[in-house]
Motif scaffolding. Structure first.
Motif, PDB file in Angstrom:
ATOM      1  N   GLN A   1       0.851  -1.194   0.000  1.00  0.00           N
ATOM      2  CA  GLN A   1       0.000   0.000   0.000  1.00  0.00           C
ATOM      3  C   GLN A   1       0.884   1.240   0.000  1.00  0.00           C
ATOM      4  O   GLN A   1       1.842   1.311   0.763  1.00  0.00           O
ATOM      5  CB  GLN A   1      -0.910   0.033   1.238  1.00  0.00           C
ATOM      6  CG  GLN A   1      -1.872  -1.132   1.341  1.00  0.00           C
ATOM      7  CD  GLN A   1      -2.765  -1.283   0.129  1.00  0.00           C
ATOM      8  OE1 GLN A   1      -2.725  -2.301  -0.540  1.00  0.00           O
ATOM      9  NE2 GLN A   1      -3.561  -0.284  -0.176  1.00  0.00           N
ATOM     10  N   ASN A   2       0.527   2.233  -0.817  1.00  0.00           N
ATOM     11  CA  ASN A   2       1.307   3.468  -0.839  1.00  0.00           C
ATOM     12  C   ASN A   2       0.652   4.539   0.032  1.00  0.00           C
ATOM     13  O   ASN A   2      -0.335   4.295   0.719  1.00  0.00           O
ATOM     14  CB  ASN A   2       1.558   3.950  -2.272  1.00  0.00           C
ATOM     15  CG  ASN A   2       0.319   4.497  -2.954  1.00  0.00           C
ATOM     16  OD1 ASN A   2      -0.755   4.633  -2.367  1.00  0.00           O
ATOM     17  ND2 ASN A   2       0.463   4.821  -4.230  1.00  0.00           N
TER      18      ASN A   2
ATOM     19  N   GLU B   1      -1.222   6.861  -0.628  1.00  0.00           N
ATOM     20  CA  GLU B   1      -2.614   7.163  -1.005  1.00  0.00           C
ATOM     21  C   GLU B   1      -3.551   6.019  -0.606  1.00  0.00           C
ATOM     22  O   GLU B   1      -4.722   6.026  -0.986  1.00  0.00           O
ATOM     23  CB  GLU B   1      -2.709   7.415  -2.514  1.00  0.00           C
ATOM     24  CG  GLU B   1      -1.844   8.559  -3.016  1.00  0.00           C
ATOM     25  CD  GLU B   1      -2.207   9.907  -2.427  1.00  0.00           C
ATOM     26  OE1 GLU B   1      -3.377  10.101  -2.007  1.00  0.00           O
ATOM     27  OE2 GLU B   1      -1.316  10.773  -2.364  1.00  0.00           O
ATOM     28  N   ASN B   2      -2.994   5.041   0.126  1.00  0.00           N
ATOM     29  CA  ASN B   2      -3.728   3.850   0.526  1.00  0.00           C
ATOM     30  C   ASN B   2      -4.205   3.040  -0.687  1.00  0.00           C
ATOM     31  O   ASN B   2      -5.246   2.405  -0.672  1.00  0.00           O
ATOM     32  CB  ASN B   2      -4.901   4.175   1.462  1.00  0.00           C
ATOM     33  CG  ASN B   2      -5.307   2.986   2.305  1.00  0.00           C
ATOM     34  OD1 ASN B   2      -4.511   2.064   2.525  1.00  0.00           O
ATOM     35  ND2 ASN B   2      -6.540   2.974   2.765  1.00  0.00           N
ATOM     36  N   GLN B   3      -3.402   3.091  -1.746  1.00  0.00           N
ATOM     37  CA  GLN B   3      -3.675   2.332  -2.962  1.00  0.00           C
ATOM     38  C   GLN B   3      -2.589   1.279  -3.140  1.00  0.00           C
ATOM     39  O   GLN B   3      -1.456   1.460  -2.692  1.00  0.00           O
ATOM     40  CB  GLN B   3      -3.690   3.258  -4.177  1.00  0.00           C
ATOM     41  CG  GLN B   3      -4.784   4.292  -4.122  1.00  0.00           C
ATOM     42  CD  GLN B   3      -4.687   5.273  -5.284  1.00  0.00           C
ATOM     43  OE1 GLN B   3      -3.664   5.403  -5.942  1.00  0.00           O
ATOM     44  NE2 GLN B   3      -5.777   5.995  -5.508  1.00  0.00           N
ATOM     45  N   THR B   4      -2.944   0.192  -3.799  1.00  0.00           N
ATOM     46  CA  THR B   4      -1.955  -0.843  -4.071  1.00  0.00           C
ATOM     47  C   THR B   4      -0.922  -0.297  -5.046  1.00  0.00           C
ATOM     48  O   THR B   4      -1.256   0.312  -6.062  1.00  0.00           O
ATOM     49  CB  THR B   4      -2.637  -2.087  -4.671  1.00  0.00           C
ATOM     50  OG1 THR B   4      -3.597  -2.570  -3.724  1.00  0.00           O
ATOM     51  CG2 THR B   4      -1.625  -3.174  -4.991  1.00  0.00           C
TER      52      THR B   4
ATOM     53  N   ASN C   1       6.846   6.861  -4.135  1.00  0.00           N
ATOM     54  CA  ASN C   1       5.857   6.071  -3.403  1.00  0.00           C
ATOM     55  C   ASN C   1       6.471   5.603  -2.098  1.00  0.00           C
ATOM     56  O   ASN C   1       7.604   5.111  -2.069  1.00  0.00           O
ATOM     57  CB  ASN C   1       5.390   4.876  -4.227  1.00  0.00           C
ATOM     58  CG  ASN C   1       4.388   5.290  -5.272  1.00  0.00           C
ATOM     59  OD1 ASN C   1       3.196   5.336  -4.987  1.00  0.00           O
ATOM     60  ND2 ASN C   1       4.853   5.609  -6.468  1.00  0.00           N
TER      61      ASN C   1
END
Length: 189
Positions: free
Chosen positions: A34-35, A37-40, A117
């Motif tokens: 997870q980065n 931005e709370n995205q994979t 990231n």
């Protein structure tokens, strides 16, 4: 007798190099975390790109702040020189470092996320194993401390996801050398 000692040292050196390089990973570094931005964010997004990695954590009282500031300097210099390089920071304290904390930490140091990231979203044991297997780096969080022992190097990774060079990350990083090697890696097919 002197020739035997020299031969023994040469054989020992050759054996050490065999184990060091002969047993190295053939495939590139692979991950999906997870980065900020709370995205994979995964290694697939870095395929065909040159990147620089480090290990850090937001609660660090020693080396992480200077390392993050140094990554920001690399980011600025690469942009000025037109060198296309991605930055990836792996949190070594994932149970404390939320995506929001990581985003705030890097922003505080002046970093932007156009090519950087900052990753979390794994268990402590996972990052310890990941660092060891992919970067030959130590990551260890002692039970009695809120601080984490970790590598302070910057790792230059080529388009195939393989480490090509390791640099000092805390005191006087060789910015020119890092960017020169990143540019060379970028030019390779």
């Amino acid at each position: 007798m002197k020739d035997v000692k020299v031969l023994s040292k040469t054989a020992l050196t050759a054996l050490m190099l065999f184990f060091l390089f002969g047993c190295s990973k053939e495939e590139g570094i692979s991950f999906s975390f997870q980065n900020q931005e709370n995205q994979t964010f995964s290694s697939e997004e870095l395929e065909g790109k040159v990147w620089i990695a480090d290990f850090m954590f937001t609660n660090c009282r020693t080396v992480c702040s200077p390392m993050t500031a140094n990554m920001k300097k690399i980011q600025e210099r690469a942009a000025k020189q037109g060198i296309d390089v991605q930055l990836v920071s792996f949190s070594v304290d994932p149970e404390v470092d939320t995506p929001e904390k990581l985003k705030e930490y890097v922003a505080y140091h002046g970093g932007d996320f156009s090519n950087w990231n900052v990753l979390t979203g794994y268990k402590q044991k996972e990052i310890e194993t990941f660092a060891k297997e992919n970067f030959s780096a130590i990551v260890k969080k002692p039970e009695e401390s809120d601080q984490v022992l970790h590598s302070t190097s910057f790792y230059l990774v080529d388009k195939d996801g393989k480490i090509v060079e390791t640099f000092e990350g805390v005191k006087n990083p060789p910015y020119d050398d890092i960017l020169k090697e990143a540019e060379k890696a970028e030019e390779k097919n």
